[in-house]
Design a protein around this motif. Structure first.
Motif, PDB file in Angstrom:
ATOM      1  N   ARG A  26      75.495  40.609  66.281  1.00  0.00           N
ATOM      2  CA  ARG A  26      74.476  41.176  65.980  1.00  0.00           C
ATOM      3  C   ARG A  26      73.294  40.265  65.576  1.00  0.00           C
ATOM      4  NH1 ARG A  26      78.412  45.551  63.151  1.00  0.00           N
ATOM      5  NH2 ARG A  26      79.168  43.601  62.997  1.00  0.00           N
ATOM      6  N   VAL A  27      73.924  38.910  65.330  1.00  0.00           N
ATOM      7  CA  VAL A  27      72.892  38.002  64.663  1.00  0.00           C
ATOM      8  C   VAL A  27      72.596  37.135  65.854  1.00  0.00           C
ATOM      9  CG1 VAL A  27      72.475  36.390  62.861  1.00  0.00           C
ATOM     10  CG2 VAL A  27      73.531  38.424  62.403  1.00  0.00           C
ATOM     11  N   PHE A  28      73.758  36.402  66.456  1.00  0.00           N
ATOM     12  CA  PHE A  28      73.717  35.410  67.387  1.00  0.00           C
ATOM     13  C   PHE A  28      73.933  35.935  69.005  1.00  0.00           C
ATOM     14  CE2 PHE A  28      75.299  33.598  63.194  1.00  0.00           C
ATOM     15  CZ  PHE A  28      74.249  32.905  63.105  1.00  0.00           C
ATOM     16  N   GLU A  29      73.113  35.759  69.757  1.00  0.00           N
ATOM     17  CA  GLU A  29      73.300  36.224  71.066  1.00  0.00           C
ATOM     18  C   GLU A  29      74.476  35.274  71.784  1.00  0.00           C
ATOM     19  OE1 GLU A  29      69.427  36.716  72.850  1.00  0.00           O
ATOM     20  OE2 GLU A  29      70.544  37.311  74.809  1.00  0.00           O
ATOM     21  N   ASN A  30      75.260  35.923  72.479  1.00  0.00           N
ATOM     22  CA  ASN A  30      76.369  35.390  73.230  1.00  0.00           C
ATOM     23  C   ASN A  30      77.136  34.163  72.205  1.00  0.00           C
ATOM     24  OD1 ASN A  30      75.935  36.549  75.630  1.00  0.00           O
ATOM     25  ND2 ASN A  30      74.421  35.048  76.131  1.00  0.00           N
ATOM     26  N   PRO A  31      77.874  34.624  71.032  1.00  0.00           N
ATOM     27  CA  PRO A  31      78.061  33.855  69.925  1.00  0.00           C
ATOM     28  C   PRO A  31      79.051  32.849  70.418  1.00  0.00           C
ATOM     29  CG  PRO A  31      78.882  36.185  69.460  1.00  0.00           C
ATOM     30  CD  PRO A  31      77.874  36.032  70.612  1.00  0.00           C
ATOM     31  N   GLU A  32      80.051  33.339  71.682  1.00  0.00           N
ATOM     32  CA  GLU A  32      80.907  32.264  71.907  1.00  0.00           C
ATOM     33  C   GLU A  32      80.546  31.381  73.045  1.00  0.00           C
ATOM     34  OE1 GLU A  32      83.700  33.368  70.621  1.00  0.00           O
ATOM     35  OE2 GLU A  32      82.914  35.054  69.844  1.00  0.00           O
ATOM     36  N   ILE A  33      79.235  31.052  73.149  1.00  0.00           N
ATOM     37  CA  ILE A  33      78.796  29.968  73.910  1.00  0.00           C
ATOM     38  C   ILE A  33      77.942  29.071  72.854  1.00  0.00           C
ATOM     39  CG2 ILE A  33      76.573  29.555  75.548  1.00  0.00           C
ATOM     40  CD1 ILE A  33      77.581  32.106  77.072  1.00  0.00           C
ATOM     41  N   ASP A  89      75.173  26.913  72.510  1.00  0.00           N
ATOM     42  CA  ASP A  89      73.800  26.795  73.109  1.00  0.00           C
ATOM     43  C   ASP A  89      72.851  25.960  72.324  1.00  0.00           C
ATOM     44  OD1 ASP A  89      71.643  27.191  74.065  1.00  0.00           O
ATOM     45  OD2 ASP A  89      71.415  29.528  73.634  1.00  0.00           O
ATOM     46  N   LEU A  90      72.532  24.735  73.059  1.00  0.00           N
ATOM     47  CA  LEU A  90      72.025  23.888  72.231  1.00  0.00           C
ATOM     48  C   LEU A  90      70.463  24.262  71.958  1.00  0.00           C
ATOM     49  CD1 LEU A  90      72.442  20.482  74.068  1.00  0.00           C
ATOM     50  CD2 LEU A  90      73.001  20.937  71.774  1.00  0.00           C
ATOM     51  N   ASN A  91      70.179  25.270  72.828  1.00  0.00           N
ATOM     52  CA  ASN A  91      68.770  25.752  72.225  1.00  0.00           C
ATOM     53  C   ASN A  91      68.465  27.066  71.707  1.00  0.00           C
ATOM     54  OD1 ASN A  91      67.531  23.591  73.826  1.00  0.00           O
ATOM     55  ND2 ASN A  91      68.341  24.534  75.859  1.00  0.00           N
ATOM     56  N   ARG A  92      69.462  27.380  71.116  1.00  0.00           N
ATOM     57  CA  ARG A  92      69.652  28.660  70.208  1.00  0.00           C
ATOM     58  C   ARG A  92      68.432  28.799  69.186  1.00  0.00           C
ATOM     59  NH1 ARG A  92      73.478  32.189  69.793  1.00  0.00           N
ATOM     60  NH2 ARG A  92      75.126  30.994  70.928  1.00  0.00           N
ATOM     61  N   SER A  93      67.639  29.830  69.245  1.00  0.00           N
ATOM     62  CA  SER A  93      66.552  29.847  68.403  1.00  0.00           C
ATOM     63  C   SER A  93      66.814  29.976  66.934  1.00  0.00           C
ATOM     64  CB  SER A  93      65.670  30.945  68.897  1.00  0.00           C
ATOM     65  OG  SER A  93      66.387  32.165  68.768  1.00  0.00           O
ATOM     66  N   ASN A  94      67.727  30.548  66.770  1.00  0.00           N
ATOM     67  CA  ASN A  94      68.139  30.661  65.058  1.00  0.00           C
ATOM     68  C   ASN A  94      69.200  29.978  64.489  1.00  0.00           C
ATOM     69  OD1 ASN A  94      70.049  32.289  66.586  1.00  0.00           O
ATOM     70  ND2 ASN A  94      70.193  33.832  65.091  1.00  0.00           N
ATOM     71  N   ASP A 112      70.383  29.496  60.691  1.00  0.00           N
ATOM     72  CA  ASP A 112      70.662  30.648  60.016  1.00  0.00           C
ATOM     73  C   ASP A 112      72.131  30.893  59.899  1.00  0.00           C
ATOM     74  OD1 ASP A 112      68.018  31.128  60.005  1.00  0.00           O
ATOM     75  OD2 ASP A 112      68.063  32.748  61.522  1.00  0.00           O
ATOM     76  N   HIS A 113      72.863  29.736  60.497  1.00  0.00           N
ATOM     77  CA  HIS A 113      74.091  30.075  60.394  1.00  0.00           C
ATOM     78  C   HIS A 113      74.576  29.946  58.762  1.00  0.00           C
ATOM     79  CE1 HIS A 113      74.821  25.857  59.364  1.00  0.00           C
ATOM     80  NE2 HIS A 113      73.999  25.384  60.282  1.00  0.00           N
ATOM     81  N   MET A 114      75.801  30.416  58.477  1.00  0.00           N
ATOM     82  CA  MET A 114      76.053  30.437  57.010  1.00  0.00           C
ATOM     83  C   MET A 114      77.433  29.451  56.962  1.00  0.00           C
ATOM     84  SD  MET A 114      75.766  33.838  55.302  1.00  0.00           S
ATOM     85  CE  MET A 114      76.716  35.068  56.371  1.00  0.00           C
ATOM     86  N   ALA A 115      77.426  28.246  57.604  1.00  0.00           N
ATOM     87  CA  ALA A 115      78.492  27.510  57.538  1.00  0.00           C
ATOM     88  C   ALA A 115      78.451  26.601  56.125  1.00  0.00           C
ATOM     89  CB  ALA A 115      78.212  26.215  58.596  1.00  0.00           C
ATOM     90  N   PHE A 116      77.348  26.554  55.581  1.00  0.00           N
ATOM     91  CA  PHE A 116      76.958  25.971  54.062  1.00  0.00           C
ATOM     92  C   PHE A 116      77.114  26.962  53.099  1.00  0.00           C
ATOM     93  CE2 PHE A 116      75.056  22.462  56.669  1.00  0.00           C
ATOM     94  CZ  PHE A 116      76.087  21.341  56.365  1.00  0.00           C
TER      95      PHE A 116
END
Ligand code: HEM
Length: 368
Positions: free
Chosen positions: A292-299, A301-306, A309-313
């Motif tokens: 719902r937040v990341f299109e094609n999340p299993e890919i 993608d170097l050119n992801r626009s957001n 916005d990840h929450m790794a931190f």
């Protein structure tokens, strides 16, 4: 899990697990209902470290330690991080078989943080061991295993505490400009009290929270490039994309998969009644792959626009203090490797171990 039960109750353990991006964000950003004081025992030094604190004490300590990770301080360390990276790369040169984690991704963050703390390179090996033990989880949940694990952890924390106390005493006499302990000791002098009681747990926390995670970030990135060499080739033809690759790696293979909070007071959360005292585990790795937040999340993608916005931190008031340092180290490490290894040679240089999945962290034990 994220689709079917984004908020899951475990009756046996009386705790909740949260998997969707939106819910995880709500948990980390709502400090009034979700406390970080999740029951670390008083005698353990991490119990006095900011990651297990709530406001107002957390706010006070964070405002002081923030100054050890400002853009100015990061800039000052940049040339030295380049040097350490190049030294490690030079040491790998000519070797036929290398374990990339042991020889590069592991030592890099340890050497950097040790130098930032003002520690001599002679103590580095001991240092890595302490960090490893403090961040470990028991092999299994049997009473004997948990007892052995607790003993080792307490011993490592006590040894490290003694070690840091000596350094603090030394820095009070001979403060430096940009090392972390000098910055904190000087903060004391200008009246913002941060007594030794908090400095030692803070240093422990930096090791525990900063080393394994950054090793995983670098290791997971290389693993992904070896798995998908076309990403490596894209970076080689456009080095400006390295920072994108670091952010996407943080999202795609998040080094910290899960953290926890404790419910501070009863609340209704997405239609469920959460009770005071219940533990809530939030899965950052799952949130980072929420479609719902990341299109094609299993890919990847170097050119992801957001990208950012990840929450790794994490997020909210406990957002990772060391994020600028982790980003800087990973950017320098990857850029330097790109310069050293050509697109074709690099992925063939390493044979891969599968990624073992531990409790909290997500990374490689070895990569050779
Ligand atoms: C907090 C992840 C590197 C120091 C956190 C949190 C996460 C995280 C998820 C939030 C914990 C929570 O909400 O309970 C990571 C990842 C890293 C990394 C993925 C590397 C890729 C570092 C480094 C340092 C560091 C290099 C310092 C040397 C801290 C500290 C906190 C923290 C001090 C506690 C902040 C607070 O309580 O206000 N980290 N971290 N981390 N991290 Fe990191």
């Amino acid at each position: 899990m994220r689709e079917e039960s984004p908020l899951l109750y475990n009756e046996e353990l009386d705790c909740w697990s949260v998997f969707s991006y939106e819910m995880v964000k709500r948990v980390v950003e709502n400090k009034d209902y979700f406390s970080s004081a999740t029951g670390v025992k008083k005698e353990q030094s991490l119990s006095r470290s900011m990651i297990t604190m709530d406001p107002p004490l957390h706010t006070k300590i964070r405002s002081i330690v923030n100054r050890a990770f400002t853009p100015r301080v990061m800039k000052a360390w940049e040339p030295r991080i380049h040097e350490i990276t190049n030294e490690l790369i030079a040491k790998m040169e000519g070797k036929r078989e290398i374990d990339f984690i042991e020889e590069f991704a592991g030592p890099l963050p340890v050497i950097v943080i040790a130098e930032m703390l003002g520690i001599q390179s002679t103590n580095m090996k001991k240092f890595k061991e302490w960090s490893h033990i403090i961040f470990s989880t028991p092999v299994d949940n049997s009473d004997e295993e948990v007892r052995i694990w607790k003993e080792a952890k307490l011993k490592a924390e006590a040894e490290l505490e003694e070690f840091f106390n000596e350094i603090i005493a030394d820095k009070r006499k001979n403060p430096g400009d940009n090392d972390i302990i000098s910055i904190l000791v000087k903060a004391n002098e200008v009246g913002e009290k941060l007594s030794g009681e908090y400095i030692v747990p803070f240093c422990n926390l930096l090791l525990a929270a900063g080393n394994e995670t950054t090793t995983s970030l670098i290791g997971n990135s290389i693993y992904t490039f070896a798995e998908q060499p076309e990403i490596y080739r894209s970076l080689q033809s456009n080095p400006l994309l390295v920072s994108h690759a670091v952010e996407e790696s943080l999202r795609f293979r998040s080094p910290v998969q899960v953290m926890r909070r404790i419910v501070k007071k009863d609340l209704e959360f997405y239609g469920q009644q959460l009770k005071e005292g219940q533990l809530v585990f939030f899965f950052l790795g799952a949130a980072n792959r929420d479609e719902r937040v990341f299109e094609n999340p299993e890919i990847f993608d170097l050119n992801r626009s957001n990208k950012r916005d990840h929450m790794a931190f994490g997020g909210g008031i406990h957002f990772c203090l060391g994020a600028p340092l982790a980003r800087l180290e990973a950017n320098i490490a990857i850029s330097s490797l790109l310069k050293k290894y050509s697109a074709y040679e690099f992925p063939l240089t390493f044979e891969l171990d599968p990624i073992p999945n531990s409790g909290v962290g997500y990374g490689l034990n070895s990569l050779n």
